[in-house]
Scaffold this active site. Structure first.
Site, PDB file in Angstrom:
ATOM      1  CE  LYS A  49      -3.726  -2.376   2.457  1.00  0.00           C
ATOM      2  NZ  LYS A  49      -4.308  -2.974   3.677  1.00  0.00           N
ATOM      3  CD  GLN A  93      -4.129  -4.710   6.655  1.00  0.00           C
ATOM      4  OE1 GLN A  93      -3.938  -3.721   5.923  1.00  0.00           O
ATOM      5  NE2 GLN A  93      -4.263  -5.945   6.025  1.00  0.00           N
ATOM      6  CG  ASP A 116     -10.608  -0.468   5.311  1.00  0.00           C
ATOM      7  OD1 ASP A 116     -10.306  -0.744   4.047  1.00  0.00           O
ATOM      8  OD2 ASP A 116      -9.898  -0.667   6.331  1.00  0.00           O
TER       9      ASP A 116
HETATM   10  N1  GUN Z   1      -7.297  -7.066   5.858  1.00  0.00           N
HETATM   11  C1  GUN Z   1      -7.639  -7.623   4.673  1.00  0.00           C
HETATM   12  N2  GUN Z   1      -8.236  -7.014   3.977  1.00  0.00           N
HETATM   13  C2  GUN Z   1      -8.557  -5.667   4.607  1.00  0.00           C
HETATM   14  C3  GUN Z   1      -9.151  -4.489   4.113  1.00  0.00           C
HETATM   15  O1  GUN Z   1      -9.470  -4.252   2.893  1.00  0.00           O
HETATM   16  N3  GUN Z   1      -9.120  -3.543   5.096  1.00  0.00           N
HETATM   17  C4  GUN Z   1      -8.440  -3.633   6.214  1.00  0.00           C
HETATM   18  N4  GUN Z   1      -8.651  -2.559   7.046  1.00  0.00           N
HETATM   19  N5  GUN Z   1      -7.822  -4.790   6.619  1.00  0.00           N
HETATM   20  C5  GUN Z   1      -7.811  -5.739   5.726  1.00  0.00           C
END
Ligand code: GUN
Length: 280
Positions: A49, A93, A116
């Site tokens: 990311k 996360q 998100d």
């Molecule tokens: N863990 C796996 N996929 C995601 C996501 O799209 N967002 C977040 N915050 N954690 C994740």
């Protein structure tokens, strides 16, 4: 032989346009990613990311806490980020260690910084058919991919396998909002193959190799969200690619399908929240 839903190619197109837009901003959008613990897979995701953000011109910061951080300390940090005008997007996360309440943490994020789309405000908007500030990243990426290949959704039978808050539930709702007939399957579903055989579109988000060619209707569209390493250390999805790609009309590969689209959505969402916060 099925056409490949190429997430990398679409990612590169979308992010090139996004970079051009961001280059025109007076200030940089800023994304903060909070990672608790040292799960190797999560670390790789989070670092990917950061790399993509850098390419697009988005400032990003990773805050890595040890797995024994208290819930209170994490909530305090989120409060601080909510009040920091230089931060436009916050991502915690998931999953979090067991002693920390995921719902409390998600609920503490300001809806306007919730990159998100997981907060009750944004989730509630999505589930009532209204527009949230942003849509959850993986579901949004899946729909971008389907739309890019002009795959019709309206009136189609979409079968979503998996009911997580991250993928299964929101993607089912987004497909429903687009007038698909949606069936959600999960670990308690009986006779999965009877259901998948009636699917025009399958979105599989389980993390286990569960879909084989013999379970599919001819010319269906398959979106494979699963990603895990098999016993030989090879990256695999939920779908047996060799048998399924002979039956389906479109199929997303693993890697190179949904994964790149999730990161693309995260960048798009960060910029959307940046613009939202600069509106007033
Ligand atoms: N863990 C796996 N996929 C995601 C996501 O799209 N967002 C977040 N915050 N954690 C994740």
């Amino acid at each position: 032989m099925a056409i490949i839903l190429d997430g990398k190619k679409l990612r590169d197109e979308i992010l090139a346009d996004l970079k051009a837009e961001v280059d025109g901003f007076k200030t940089e959008p800023k994304l903060v990613v909070i990672l608790v613990g040292d799960d190797p897979a999560s670390k790789i995701y989070v670092n990917n990311k950061k790399k993509k953000a850098q390419q697009v011109g988005i400032d990003s910061e990773i805050i890595n806490y040890p797995s024994d951080i208290s819930e209170t300390a994490l909530l305090e940090k989120i409060k601080e980020l909510n009040n920091d005008d230089s931060v436009h997007a916050i991502l915690v996360q998931l999953p979090l260690p067991e002693h920390i309440s995921e719902s409390k943490v998600i609920e503490s994020i300001s809806a306007k910084k919730d990159v998100d789309g997981f907060t009750p405000y944004n989730f509630g908007k999505l589930f009532s058919g209204a527009k949230p500030y942003v849509y959850p990243c993986t579901p949004k990426g899946i729909l971008l991919l389907l739309d890019k290949y002009n795959i019709e959704i309206e009136g189609k039978h979409a079968v979503v396998i998996g009911r997580s808050n991250i993928v299964g539930k929101p993607v089912a709702q987004m497909l429903l909002n687009r007038n698909a007939t949606v069936t959600v399957c999960h670990s308690h579903t009986k006779n999965l193959a009877d259901i998948t055989k009636t699917a025009d579109i399958i979105v599989s988000a389980v993390g286990k190799n569960i879909i084989k060619g013999e379970m599919l209707k001819s010319d269906c569209v398959i979106v494979d969200v699963g990603i895990f390493k098999d016993e030989n250390g090879k990256l695999r999805g939920d779908v047996d690619f060799d048998s399924s790609s002979k039956i389906a009309s479109y199929i997303s590969p693993v890697p190179g399908g949904v994964g790149p689209m999730t990161i693309t959505s995260l960048m798009l969402n960060t910029v959307e929240l940046f613009k939202l916060q600069n509106e007033n």
